[in-house]
Design a protein around this motif. Structure first.
Motif, PDB file in Angstrom:
ATOM      1  N   UNK A  39       0.824  -1.213   0.000  1.00 24.12           N
ATOM      2  CA  UNK A  39       0.000   0.000   0.000  1.00 24.12           C
ATOM      3  C   UNK A  39       0.859   1.264   0.000  1.00 24.12           C
ATOM      4  N   UNK A  40       1.955   1.262   0.730  1.00 22.53           N
ATOM      5  CA  UNK A  40       2.849   2.421   0.739  1.00 22.53           C
ATOM      6  C   UNK A  40       3.438   2.626  -0.658  1.00 22.53           C
ATOM      7  N   UNK A  41       3.863   1.557  -1.324  1.00 16.96           N
ATOM      8  CA  UNK A  41       4.416   1.668  -2.677  1.00 16.96           C
ATOM      9  C   UNK A  41       3.385   2.228  -3.641  1.00 16.96           C
ATOM     10  N   UNK A  42       2.146   1.753  -3.524  1.00 20.18           N
ATOM     11  CA  UNK A  42       1.088   2.262  -4.403  1.00 20.18           C
ATOM     12  C   UNK A  42       0.841   3.747  -4.156  1.00 20.18           C
ATOM     13  N   UNK A  43       0.912   4.164  -2.912  1.00 21.40           N
ATOM     14  CA  UNK A  43       0.617   5.556  -2.574  1.00 21.40           C
ATOM     15  C   UNK A  43       1.757   6.506  -2.881  1.00 21.40           C
ATOM     16  N   UNK A  44       2.990   6.090  -2.566  1.00 21.13           N
ATOM     17  CA  UNK A  44       4.121   7.007  -2.664  1.00 21.13           C
ATOM     18  C   UNK A  44       5.141   6.615  -3.709  1.00 21.13           C
ATOM     19  N   UNK A  45       5.015   5.430  -4.295  1.00 22.13           N
ATOM     20  CA  UNK A  45       5.993   4.969  -5.272  1.00 22.13           C
ATOM     21  C   UNK A  45       5.859   5.699  -6.584  1.00 22.13           C
ATOM     22  N   UNK A  46       6.739   5.335  -7.512  1.00 26.71           N
ATOM     23  CA  UNK A  46       6.732   5.944  -8.840  1.00 26.71           C
ATOM     24  C   UNK A  46       5.401   5.670  -9.519  1.00 26.71           C
TER      25      UNK A  46
END
Length: 163
Positions: free
Chosen positions: A46-53
């Motif tokens: 979820x963090x990757x989806x929110x803040x990732x590229x």
């Protein structure tokens, strides 16, 4: 025959419960660690989806937008593409022309041998011939890289002079 339920209990359950050790068993600890690992993984997703590229960078066929030639090109790194046949060509300056072979010097100083044939198109603002290519001109070569690093030129496009 007597019913076992009619007889009094010999062991006091309360005493047995008091004797039991305080703490967690091995199974409880293993399950707790597994749940913690799953929660951490899902949280990371979820963090990757929110803040990732937002987009994964890919090499795209540029279709003449950035590089001349109309049907693609190579990135402006100037480096020769992989010699295993995966590359589309090279970008650089003509070092010299020897018969039907063009030698292109890339930005990193490597000279790439480009073999041509009667079907190789040479474009200089309009179609040209191999004889139109001169040393010092910027070119984009499109073709297939062979195992020895030689590019079989399908299209050689002269780039406009910069400066």
């Amino acid at each position: 025959m007597t019913n076992p339920l009619d007889q009094p209990l010999e062991n006091d359950i309360s005493a047995e419960l008091r004797e039991r050790k305080a703490g967690f068993g091995k199974t409880t600890i293993v399950l707790g660690v597994a749940v913690l690992a799953i929660v951490a993984f899902v949280g990371g997703v979820f963090v990757q989806k929110s803040f990732g590229a937002g987009e994964t960078p890919t090499r795209q066929n540029t279709a003449g937008r950035q590089f001349p030639g109309g049907n693609g090109g190579t990135p402006p790194s100037g480096a020769q593409q992989r010699p295993n046949g995966g590359g589309r060509g090279t970008i650089g300056t003509i070092d010299h022309v020897d018969g039907t072979t063009v030698y292109v010097k890339t930005q990193n100083g490597q000279v790439v041998k480009v073999s041509t044939s009667d079907s190789t198109k040479v474009e200089i603002s309009s179609e040209g011939k191999l004889a139109d290519l001169k040393a010092g001109q910027q070119v984009v070569v499109q073709g297939q890289a062979g195992s020895d690093g030689t590019v079989t030129g399908q299209t050689i496009t002269q780039r406009p002079a910069t400066g």
